[in-house]
Scaffold this motif. Structure first.
Motif, PDB file in Angstrom:
ATOM      1  N   ASP A   8     -20.144  87.433  25.075  1.00 29.07           N
ATOM      2  CA  ASP A   8     -21.427  87.900  25.198  1.00 29.07           C
ATOM      3  C   ASP A   8     -21.328  89.396  25.647  1.00 29.07           C
ATOM      4  O   ASP A   8     -22.086  90.071  25.217  1.00 29.07           O
ATOM      5  CB  ASP A   8     -22.526  87.188  26.189  1.00 29.07           C
ATOM      6  CG  ASP A   8     -22.610  85.677  25.340  1.00 29.07           C
ATOM      7  OD1 ASP A   8     -21.934  85.426  24.218  1.00 29.07           O
ATOM      8  OD2 ASP A   8     -23.093  84.785  26.160  1.00 29.07           O
ATOM      9  N   PHE A  61     -20.034  91.761  23.168  1.00 26.16           N
ATOM     10  CA  PHE A  61     -21.175  91.888  21.942  1.00 26.16           C
ATOM     11  C   PHE A  61     -22.003  92.971  22.668  1.00 26.16           C
ATOM     12  O   PHE A  61     -22.401  94.075  21.844  1.00 26.16           O
ATOM     13  CB  PHE A  61     -21.791  90.725  21.892  1.00 26.16           C
ATOM     14  CG  PHE A  61     -23.113  90.866  21.106  1.00 26.16           C
ATOM     15  CD1 PHE A  61     -22.982  90.974  19.792  1.00 26.16           C
ATOM     16  CD2 PHE A  61     -24.399  90.477  21.760  1.00 26.16           C
ATOM     17  CE1 PHE A  61     -24.256  90.922  19.001  1.00 26.16           C
ATOM     18  CE2 PHE A  61     -25.408  90.443  20.976  1.00 26.16           C
ATOM     19  CZ  PHE A  61     -25.547  90.807  19.647  1.00 26.16           C
ATOM     20  N   LEU A 109     -22.840  97.045  21.180  1.00 27.27           N
ATOM     21  CA  LEU A 109     -23.995  97.619  20.844  1.00 27.27           C
ATOM     22  C   LEU A 109     -24.417  98.984  21.338  1.00 27.27           C
ATOM     23  O   LEU A 109     -24.982  99.567  20.768  1.00 27.27           O
ATOM     24  CB  LEU A 109     -25.312  96.467  21.093  1.00 27.27           C
ATOM     25  CG  LEU A 109     -25.200  95.209  20.280  1.00 27.27           C
ATOM     26  CD1 LEU A 109     -26.125  94.014  20.485  1.00 27.27           C
ATOM     27  CD2 LEU A 109     -25.367  95.646  18.798  1.00 27.27           C
ATOM     28  N   GLY A 155     -27.678  87.465  18.469  1.00 20.12           N
ATOM     29  CA  GLY A 155     -26.368  87.557  17.888  1.00 20.12           C
ATOM     30  C   GLY A 155     -26.128  86.088  17.390  1.00 20.12           C
ATOM     31  O   GLY A 155     -25.355  85.853  16.441  1.00 20.12           O
ATOM     32  N   TYR A 156     -26.275  85.194  18.675  1.00 24.65           N
ATOM     33  CA  TYR A 156     -25.931  83.722  18.035  1.00 24.65           C
ATOM     34  C   TYR A 156     -26.388  83.145  16.738  1.00 24.65           C
ATOM     35  O   TYR A 156     -26.377  82.699  16.181  1.00 24.65           O
ATOM     36  CB  TYR A 156     -26.162  82.991  19.208  1.00 24.65           C
ATOM     37  CG  TYR A 156     -25.027  82.777  20.187  1.00 24.65           C
ATOM     38  CD1 TYR A 156     -23.931  82.072  20.228  1.00 24.65           C
ATOM     39  CD2 TYR A 156     -25.044  83.672  21.323  1.00 24.65           C
ATOM     40  CE1 TYR A 156     -22.841  82.214  21.017  1.00 24.65           C
ATOM     41  CE2 TYR A 156     -24.201  83.812  22.309  1.00 24.65           C
ATOM     42  CZ  TYR A 156     -23.091  83.045  21.987  1.00 24.65           C
ATOM     43  OH  TYR A 156     -21.902  83.235  22.969  1.00 24.65           O
ATOM     44  N   CYS A 195     -24.840  84.491  13.744  1.00 29.62           N
ATOM     45  CA  CYS A 195     -23.631  83.762  13.639  1.00 29.62           C
ATOM     46  C   CYS A 195     -23.958  82.282  12.915  1.00 29.62           C
ATOM     47  O   CYS A 195     -23.515  82.033  11.983  1.00 29.62           O
ATOM     48  CB  CYS A 195     -23.167  83.531  14.842  1.00 29.62           C
ATOM     49  SG  CYS A 195     -22.040  84.862  15.372  1.00 29.62           S
ATOM     50  N   LEU A 221     -26.145  94.792  15.007  1.00 27.12           N
ATOM     51  CA  LEU A 221     -26.501  93.729  15.634  1.00 27.12           C
ATOM     52  C   LEU A 221     -25.433  92.604  14.867  1.00 27.12           C
ATOM     53  O   LEU A 221     -24.774  91.988  15.731  1.00 27.12           O
ATOM     54  CB  LEU A 221     -27.760  93.306  15.657  1.00 27.12           C
ATOM     55  CG  LEU A 221     -27.948  92.010  16.419  1.00 27.12           C
ATOM     56  CD1 LEU A 221     -28.900  91.947  17.358  1.00 27.12           C
ATOM     57  CD2 LEU A 221     -28.024  90.644  15.739  1.00 27.12           C
ATOM     58  N   ALA A 240     -22.138  91.047  16.328  1.00 24.88           N
ATOM     59  CA  ALA A 240     -21.928  89.518  16.295  1.00 24.88           C
ATOM     60  C   ALA A 240     -20.689  89.084  15.894  1.00 24.88           C
ATOM     61  O   ALA A 240     -19.965  88.177  16.300  1.00 24.88           O
ATOM     62  CB  ALA A 240     -23.280  89.151  15.763  1.00 24.88           C
TER      63      ALA A 240
END
Length: 104
Positions: A29, A32, A36, A60-61, A64, A91, A95
């Motif tokens: 995380d 990530f 960004l 982000g999750y 995915c 983003l 991700a």
């Protein structure tokens, strides 16, 4: 017979420890968020309020999850921020590289 049984149990124990002792794979995380920020991501806002980092990570999750369900990255990019595709692109790509590299 007893010696073979002992060896078999020993091998099974070593394999079990190797399996259980291995660290679980997990998303990164912080990487990530760092990616960004390094790419000038302006953040996400809702009703004029800046969303916290946790909400950005959740986005982000979600990206995915949608990729895993078969949605294309291009469609997803357009949905993240319909007014600015660059925000969506930042983003989604971050991700993919840091949370779900299996979608690349």
């Amino acid at each position: 017979m007893r010696k073979q049984l002992s060896i078999g149990i020993g091998v099974a124990a070593v394999l079990a420890v190797g399996w259980v002792g291995a660290p679980p794979a997990h998303a990164d995380d912080q990487s990530f968020l760092n990616e960004l920020r390094a790419n000038g991501f302006p953040g996400l806002s809702f009703a004029g309020q800046q969303m916290p980092d946790g909400a950005v990570v959740a986005q982000g999750y979600m990206a995915c999850n949608r990729l895993h369900l078969g949605q294309s990255a291009d469609d997803l990019i357009a949905q993240v921020n319909p007014n600015d595709a660059n925000i969506g692109r930042l983003l989604v790509h971050a991700a993919q590289r840091n949370i779900c590299p299996d979608t690349l």
